[in-house]
Design an enzyme around this catalytic site. Structure first.
Site, mmCIF file in Angstrom:
data_model
loop_
_atom_site.group_PDB
_atom_site.id
_atom_site.type_symbol
_atom_site.label_atom_id
_atom_site.label_comp_id
_atom_site.label_asym_id
_atom_site.label_seq_id
_atom_site.Cartn_x
_atom_site.Cartn_y
_atom_site.Cartn_z
ATOM 1 N N HIS A 290 0.802 -1.234 0.000
ATOM 2 C CA HIS A 290 0.000 0.000 0.000
ATOM 3 C C HIS A 290 0.830 1.278 0.000
ATOM 4 O O HIS A 290 0.277 2.362 -0.110
ATOM 5 C CB HIS A 290 -1.024 -0.017 1.138
ATOM 6 C CG HIS A 290 -0.488 0.209 2.516
ATOM 7 N ND1 HIS A 290 -0.688 1.379 3.197
ATOM 8 C CD2 HIS A 290 0.229 -0.591 3.340
ATOM 9 C CE1 HIS A 290 -0.140 1.283 4.406
ATOM 10 N NE2 HIS A 290 0.430 0.099 4.504
ATOM 11 N N CYS B 17 0.650 9.479 17.168
ATOM 12 C CA CYS B 17 -0.467 9.589 18.102
ATOM 13 C C CYS B 17 -0.996 8.205 18.407
ATOM 14 O O CYS B 17 -1.793 7.653 17.679
ATOM 15 C CB CYS B 17 -1.560 10.462 17.508
ATOM 16 S SG CYS B 17 -2.847 10.830 18.696
HETATM 17 N N1 PLP Z 1 8.037 -0.215 7.776
HETATM 18 C C1 PLP Z 1 7.968 1.080 7.435
HETATM 19 C C2 PLP Z 1 9.224 1.853 7.228
HETATM 20 C C3 PLP Z 1 6.728 1.693 7.281
HETATM 21 O O1 PLP Z 1 6.666 2.985 6.959
HETATM 22 C C4 PLP Z 1 5.555 0.917 7.491
HETATM 23 C C5 PLP Z 1 4.224 1.555 7.392
HETATM 24 O O2 PLP Z 1 4.067 2.736 7.653
HETATM 25 C C6 PLP Z 1 5.690 -0.434 7.822
HETATM 26 C C7 PLP Z 1 6.944 -0.965 7.952
HETATM 27 C C8 PLP Z 1 4.476 -1.302 8.040
HETATM 28 O O3 PLP Z 1 3.887 -1.630 6.808
HETATM 29 P P1 PLP Z 1 2.346 -2.113 6.737
HETATM 30 O O4 PLP Z 1 1.517 -0.892 6.935
HETATM 31 O O5 PLP Z 1 2.205 -2.685 5.357
HETATM 32 O O6 PLP Z 1 2.153 -3.123 7.793
#
Ligand code: PLP
Length: 393
Positions: free
Chosen positions: A197, A322
């Site tokens: 996503h 938050c």
């Molecule tokens: N790692 C990083 C650097 C992220 O920015 C995010 C989501 O914001 C994730 C992992 C987690 O991904 P997911 O939302 O697909 O679980």
């Protein structure tokens, strides 16, 4: 009012071609990819096509791709699947919570963890990684691009250190995927996480690259899906969407999308710094992904700014995470040594493929006006109104 979406690091919309590619797999081609009948075989074929696309995107073999439910699961699989009691893990203080909270849990399992610091620009020192190595170091986990600042870590250099030390190396590349070329061999990692996503595929889809020969303990007990690395019926439509998004990202990289986004981001950043006094960019001197800027504007609350901008039709994000209703200053900015008050006065704007010149013009006006308004409203500790000049020129 047409809204302006500058929060691509939180999530991105599906590209129309991604939705089109997925559509049949919700309706007439609904088979289970493990079934041997034609419906099942068609689903299997689509999953394997998507696997091949993602493998091209990462420069690896299709068999090294494991489809998961997203970045969080991929990070957890990389960490919990690699480590056993008595091991030592090296990570950084600025990882996403999907890594930070996972490695914190390892401490209950008799695993030692070092959280390496970063400098004022949000960069980890490669020498610190070398110094932290121990004979029982099992895993190094360092993110490629930070989700709050966009700062890029020297993952290629860290990969070389990991190779010399024969230590497993995991890279959370969620915020890098689609924004710059990704090559697992150039990085030298054994494990690499991406999330659908953040790159115009659906929420709830992700990938863990697992280098050939890297043994992983699965997170889930169940079927033998994904070569026994991730049990559970495949999310066929989601996987097809991720495959298509990977193809679109490769096309975007070839056709100069990151350069266009970088020019827009730089114009936004420069424009705001010219118009607003007592402002700056967190991590602005470090190498960054092209789409992200994290700005601070003293004498206001970032959250209030995000709400004010939202009411005016612009979606951004504050530097404060938050959770449970209480806004804590960001652990990333804190690790960079940004004072708590300034961290709370931060605004992250993250651009996407669809961002236009006109939207940046509009964002410049909106942010400048709302910063000025909030600063006028802000009062000091004695209850007096502050007269902070918001607009320098
Ligand atoms: N790692 C990083 C650097 C992220 O920015 C995010 C989501 O914001 C994730 C992992 C987690 O991904 P997911 O939302 O697909 O679980």
């Amino acid at each position: 009012m047409r809204r302006i979406y500058l929060d691509a690091n939180a999530t991105t919309p599906l590209l129309p071609e991604v939705l089109e590619a997925m559509r049949p797999f919700f309706l007439e081609q609904f088979g289970n990819a493990s079934s041997i009948h034609q419906e099942g075989q068609h689903a299997r074929w689509a999953v394997e096509q998507a696997r091949a696309s993602v493998a091209r995107f990462l420069g690896c073999r299709p068999a090294e791709i494991v489809f998961t439910s997203g970045g969080t699961e991929s990070d957890n699989l990389a960490i919990f699947g690699s480590v056993k009691p008595g091991d030592h893990v090296i990570t950084t203080a600025i990882e996403h919570h999907a890594v930070l909270h996972a490695v914190e849990k390892l401490r209950d399992r008799a695993v030692d963890v070092d959280f390496l610091p970063v400098n004022g620009q949000g960069l980890v020192a490669v020498g610190d990684i070398r110094k932290a190595l121990r004979p029982n170091t099992r895993l190094i986990s360092v993110m490629m691009a930070n989700n709050e600042t966009g700062v890029l870590q020297p993952v290629g250099e860290i990969g070389r250190i990991a190779a010399e030390a024969k230590v497993r190396f995991h890279v959370d590349a969620v915020q890098a995927a689609g924004k710059l070329p990704l090559e697992v061999d150039a990085i030298g990692c054994h494990l690499l996480t991406i999330s659908g996503h953040k790159m115009h595929a659906p929420q709830g889809t992700g990938v863990l690259f697992v280098r050939r020969g890297t043994r992983l303990e699965p997170l889930f007990a169940g079927g033998a899906h994904e070569r026994q690395r991730r049990a559970g019926t495949e999310n066929v439509a989601g996987i097809v969407g991720l495959g298509k998004a990977a193809e679109c990202a490769m096309e975007g990289l070839r056709s100069g999308v990151p350069e266009r986004i970088r020019a827009l981001r730089d114009r936004l950043e420069r424009g705001l710094l010219e118009r607003v006094s007592e402002a700056g960019v967190n991590g602005g001197q470090a190498p960054r992904v092209p789409n992200t800027t994290n700005l601070w504007f003293d004498h206001l609350e970032g959250e209030a700014l995000v709400i004010a901008l939202d009411l005016k039709g612009l979606a951004g994000s504050s530097g404060a995470a938050c959770a449970s209703g209480a806004s804590e200053p960001s652990h990333v900015l804190e690790a960079m040594g940004v004072p708590a008050q300034r961290a709370r006065a931060s605004l992250r704007l993250s651009l996407q493929k669809q961002t236009t010149d006109e939207e940046i013009d509009q964002a410049l006006l909106l942010v400048t006006a709302q910063v000025a308004r909030l600063r006028e409203l802000s009062v000091d500790g004695n209850g007096y109104r502050k007269s902070v000049p918001a607009v320098a020129r």
